[in-house]
Scaffold this motif. Structure first.
Motif, PDB file in Angstrom:
ATOM      1  N   TRP A 163       0.812  -1.209   0.000  1.00 63.03           N
ATOM      2  CA  TRP A 163       0.000   0.000   0.000  1.00 63.03           C
ATOM      3  C   TRP A 163       0.850   1.265   0.000  1.00 63.03           C
ATOM      4  O   TRP A 163       0.455   2.275  -0.586  1.00 63.03           O
ATOM      5  N   LEU A 164       1.999   1.227   0.649  1.00 65.91           N
ATOM      6  CA  LEU A 164       2.869   2.404   0.658  1.00 65.91           C
ATOM      7  C   LEU A 164       3.317   2.755  -0.759  1.00 65.91           C
ATOM      8  O   LEU A 164       3.344   3.921  -1.139  1.00 65.91           O
ATOM      9  N   SER A 165       3.670   1.732  -1.538  1.00 61.03           N
ATOM     10  CA  SER A 165       4.084   1.947  -2.925  1.00 61.03           C
ATOM     11  C   SER A 165       2.937   2.512  -3.755  1.00 61.03           C
ATOM     12  O   SER A 165       3.130   3.428  -4.558  1.00 61.03           O
ATOM     13  N   ALA A 166       1.742   1.945  -3.577  1.00 59.22           N
ATOM     14  CA  ALA A 166       0.589   2.361  -4.372  1.00 59.22           C
ATOM     15  C   ALA A 166       0.215   3.817  -4.096  1.00 59.22           C
ATOM     16  O   ALA A 166       0.008   4.603  -5.017  1.00 59.22           O
ATOM     17  N   ILE A 167       0.145   4.188  -2.825  1.00 63.00           N
ATOM     18  CA  ILE A 167      -0.238   5.550  -2.460  1.00 63.00           C
ATOM     19  C   ILE A 167       0.830   6.549  -2.911  1.00 63.00           C
ATOM     20  O   ILE A 167       0.525   7.609  -3.474  1.00 63.00           O
ATOM     21  N   SER A 168       2.101   6.218  -2.670  1.00 62.46           N
ATOM     22  CA  SER A 168       3.188   7.100  -3.103  1.00 62.46           C
ATOM     23  C   SER A 168       3.217   7.229  -4.617  1.00 62.46           C
ATOM     24  O   SER A 168       3.501   8.310  -5.156  1.00 62.46           O
ATOM     25  N   GLY A 169       2.921   6.137  -5.322  1.00 60.78           N
ATOM     26  CA  GLY A 169       2.878   6.174  -6.782  1.00 60.78           C
ATOM     27  C   GLY A 169       1.776   7.078  -7.304  1.00 60.78           C
ATOM     28  O   GLY A 169       1.951   7.779  -8.306  1.00 60.78           O
ATOM     29  N   LEU A 170       0.628   7.080  -6.634  1.00 63.25           N
ATOM     30  CA  LEU A 170      -0.471   7.967  -7.016  1.00 63.25           C
ATOM     31  C   LEU A 170      -0.073   9.427  -6.836  1.00 63.25           C
ATOM     32  O   LEU A 170      -0.371  10.277  -7.679  1.00 63.25           O
ATOM     33  N   VAL A 171       0.602   9.719  -5.726  1.00 63.10           N
ATOM     34  CA  VAL A 171       1.073  11.085  -5.481  1.00 63.10           C
ATOM     35  C   VAL A 171       2.050  11.504  -6.571  1.00 63.10           C
ATOM     36  O   VAL A 171       1.961  12.608  -7.125  1.00 63.10           O
ATOM     37  N   GLN A 172       2.986  10.609  -6.896  1.00 61.39           N
ATOM     38  CA  GLN A 172       3.992  10.928  -7.911  1.00 61.39           C
ATOM     39  C   GLN A 172       3.354  11.157  -9.267  1.00 61.39           C
ATOM     40  O   GLN A 172       3.703  12.112  -9.980  1.00 61.39           O
ATOM     41  N   THR A 173       2.408  10.300  -9.648  1.00 60.33           N
ATOM     42  CA  THR A 173       1.755  10.452 -10.945  1.00 60.33           C
ATOM     43  C   THR A 173       0.962  11.751 -11.013  1.00 60.33           C
ATOM     44  O   THR A 173       0.927  12.412 -12.062  1.00 60.33           O
ATOM     45  N   ALA A 174       0.358  12.143  -9.888  1.00 60.24           N
ATOM     46  CA  ALA A 174      -0.404  13.390  -9.852  1.00 60.24           C
ATOM     47  C   ALA A 174       0.488  14.598 -10.125  1.00 60.24           C
ATOM     48  O   ALA A 174       0.044  15.581 -10.732  1.00 60.24           O
ATOM     49  N   LEU A 175       1.751  14.513  -9.707  1.00 67.75           N
ATOM     50  CA  LEU A 175       2.687  15.622  -9.939  1.00 67.75           C
ATOM     51  C   LEU A 175       2.968  15.819 -11.426  1.00 67.75           C
ATOM     52  O   LEU A 175       3.344  16.913 -11.851  1.00 67.75           O
ATOM     53  N   TYR A 176       2.774  14.756 -12.208  1.00 64.89           N
ATOM     54  CA  TYR A 176       3.029  14.834 -13.648  1.00 64.89           C
ATOM     55  C   TYR A 176       1.824  15.364 -14.427  1.00 64.89           C
ATOM     56  O   TYR A 176       1.927  15.613 -15.625  1.00 64.89           O
ATOM     57  N   ALA A 177       0.673  15.517 -13.779  1.00 66.84           N
ATOM     58  CA  ALA A 177      -0.570  15.825 -14.487  1.00 66.84           C
ATOM     59  C   ALA A 177      -0.434  17.079 -15.344  1.00 66.84           C
ATOM     60  O   ALA A 177      -0.834  17.095 -16.523  1.00 66.84           O
ATOM     61  N   ASP A 178       0.105  18.142 -14.782  1.00 63.58           N
ATOM     62  CA  ASP A 178       0.252  19.402 -15.513  1.00 63.58           C
ATOM     63  C   ASP A 178       1.178  19.226 -16.716  1.00 63.58           C
ATOM     64  O   ASP A 178       0.883  19.690 -17.821  1.00 63.58           O
ATOM     65  N   PHE A 179       2.305  18.524 -16.494  1.00 65.00           N
ATOM     66  CA  PHE A 179       3.249  18.291 -17.591  1.00 65.00           C
ATOM     67  C   PHE A 179       2.597  17.484 -18.702  1.00 65.00           C
ATOM     68  O   PHE A 179       2.752  17.812 -19.889  1.00 65.00           O
ATOM     69  N   PHE A 180       1.857  16.421 -18.351  1.00 60.79           N
ATOM     70  CA  PHE A 180       1.210  15.585 -19.357  1.00 60.79           C
ATOM     71  C   PHE A 180       0.226  16.386 -20.200  1.00 60.79           C
ATOM     72  O   PHE A 180       0.103  16.163 -21.409  1.00 60.79           O
ATOM     73  N   TYR A 181      -0.468  17.315 -19.560  1.00 61.95           N
ATOM     74  CA  TYR A 181      -1.442  18.130 -20.295  1.00 61.95           C
ATOM     75  C   TYR A 181      -0.743  18.954 -21.374  1.00 61.95           C
ATOM     76  O   TYR A 181      -1.160  18.940 -22.544  1.00 61.95           O
ATOM     77  N   TYR A 182       0.309  19.643 -21.000  1.00 64.12           N
ATOM     78  CA  TYR A 182       1.019  20.485 -21.968  1.00 64.12           C
ATOM     79  C   TYR A 182       1.782  19.642 -22.986  1.00 64.12           C
ATOM     80  O   TYR A 182       1.942  20.051 -24.147  1.00 64.12           O
ATOM     81  N   TYR A 183       2.234  18.470 -22.583  1.00 64.71           N
ATOM     82  CA  TYR A 183       2.900  17.557 -23.518  1.00 64.71           C
ATOM     83  C   TYR A 183       1.912  17.100 -24.578  1.00 64.71           C
ATOM     84  O   TYR A 183       2.224  17.093 -25.778  1.00 64.71           O
ATOM     85  N   PHE A 184       0.695  16.730 -24.153  1.00 60.27           N
ATOM     86  CA  PHE A 184      -0.332  16.281 -25.092  1.00 60.27           C
ATOM     87  C   PHE A 184      -0.743  17.416 -26.029  1.00 60.27           C
ATOM     88  O   PHE A 184      -0.917  17.208 -27.239  1.00 60.27           O
ATOM     89  N   MET A 185      -0.888  18.627 -25.480  1.00 54.58           N
ATOM     90  CA  MET A 185      -1.293  19.749 -26.313  1.00 54.58           C
ATOM     91  C   MET A 185      -0.223  20.081 -27.353  1.00 54.58           C
ATOM     92  O   MET A 185      -0.544  20.412 -28.503  1.00 54.58           O
ATOM     93  N   SER A 186       1.057  20.001 -26.978  1.00 51.67           N
ATOM     94  CA  SER A 186       2.123  20.281 -27.932  1.00 51.67           C
ATOM     95  C   SER A 186       2.155  19.218 -29.027  1.00 51.67           C
ATOM     96  O   SER A 186       2.393  19.519 -30.198  1.00 51.67           O
ATOM     97  N   TRP A 187       1.906  17.945 -28.631  1.00 54.96           N
ATOM     98  CA  TRP A 187       1.866  16.853 -29.615  1.00 54.96           C
ATOM     99  C   TRP A 187       0.667  17.025 -30.546  1.00 54.96           C
ATOM    100  O   TRP A 187       0.781  16.866 -31.764  1.00 54.96           O
ATOM    101  N   LYS A 188      -0.479  17.382 -29.996  1.00 58.22           N
ATOM    102  CA  LYS A 188      -1.699  17.553 -30.778  1.00 58.22           C
ATOM    103  C   LYS A 188      -1.560  18.681 -31.781  1.00 58.22           C
ATOM    104  O   LYS A 188      -2.028  18.583 -32.930  1.00 58.22           O
ATOM    105  N   ASN A 189      -0.916  19.770 -31.385  1.00 60.56           N
ATOM    106  CA  ASN A 189      -0.780  20.941 -32.245  1.00 60.56           C
ATOM    107  C   ASN A 189       0.542  20.972 -33.020  1.00 60.56           C
ATOM    108  O   ASN A 189       0.826  21.956 -33.704  1.00 60.56           O
TER     109      ASN A 189
END
Length: 215
Positions: free
Chosen positions: A181-207
């Motif tokens: 459970w420690l790995s799973a919860i920490s992994g969710l936190v880490q992935t959430a930190l990437y959310a903003d980057f993923f959005y702009y990465y997808f938009m740059s790829w799309k455009n």
């Protein structure tokens, strides 16, 4: 081992190979956070102390050695290589990462699965990996423009954590006593930190535009 964990490991390896390619092919570490690379080196050294006590499989051992060796090699290049170190963005990479190390170590002492030296260090490494990307993301936001290889590196690093979340979901439904459970919860936190980057990465790829992050 399952397909999600295997793909996650492959994504992690690809991210490291991209970073090594950037450093060795261009002789530049511009846009790369030394603070983040040092944190990852600490993560792997703390987590894989079981190399000296436990043998799980050849695959497991090789992967651990690759992650340790590559992280140390990257830190060495950014600190000591006579050409590469000149391109290091020291003025932008000012995140006080030692606070992350201290906070995660205290958390590892307080919240762990078993109070032993190895288990406390394992918990510490899990918590530290969850936030190790912060100096890199802050540096990219300060610099604004993100070159292609650096963007690919961060993307595959984030994808690796995404597949590990699928791995934990799979294990929850297929293992009788799921205990990471420690790995799973920490992994969710880490992935959430990437959310903003993923959005702009997808938009740059799309455009079909150059990746840019808001300051």
């Amino acid at each position: 081992m399952n397909i999600f964990r295997f793909v996650g490991d492959v994504m992690h390896l690809i991210s490291i190979l991209i970073l090594l390619l950037k450093i060795y092919a261009t002789k530049s570490c511009s846009g790369i956070s030394l603070k983040t690379q040092e944190l990852y080196a600490i993560v792997f050294l703390a987590r894989y102390l079981d190399l000296f006590t436990d043998f799980i499989s050849v695959y497991n051992t090789v992967m651990k050695l690759v992650f340790i060796a590559s992280s140390l090699a990257i830190v060495w290049c950014m600190r000591s290589h006579r050409v590469v170190k000149r391109s290091y963005d020291k003025e932008l990479d000012t995140f006080r990462h030692y606070f992350l190390v201290l906070a995660c170590f205290i958390l590892g002492l307080l919240v762990h699965e078993k109070f032993t030296f190895q288990e406390v260090l394992w918990a510490f490494s899990i918590y530290l990996e969850a936030v190790a990307i912060l100096p890199q993301l802050v540096l990219l936001q300060r610099s604004g423009n993100v070159d292609n290889l650096t963007g690919q590196y961060v993307f595959f690093l984030g994808a690796y954590r995404g597949f590990y979340i699928l791995n934990w979901i799979y294990r929850y439904f297929t293992e009788l006593h799921f205990s990471r459970w420690l790995s799973a919860i920490s992994g969710l936190v880490q992935t959430a930190l990437y959310a903003d980057f993923f959005y702009y990465y997808f938009m740059s790829w799309k455009n079909s535009a150059k990746l840019q992050l808001p300051a």
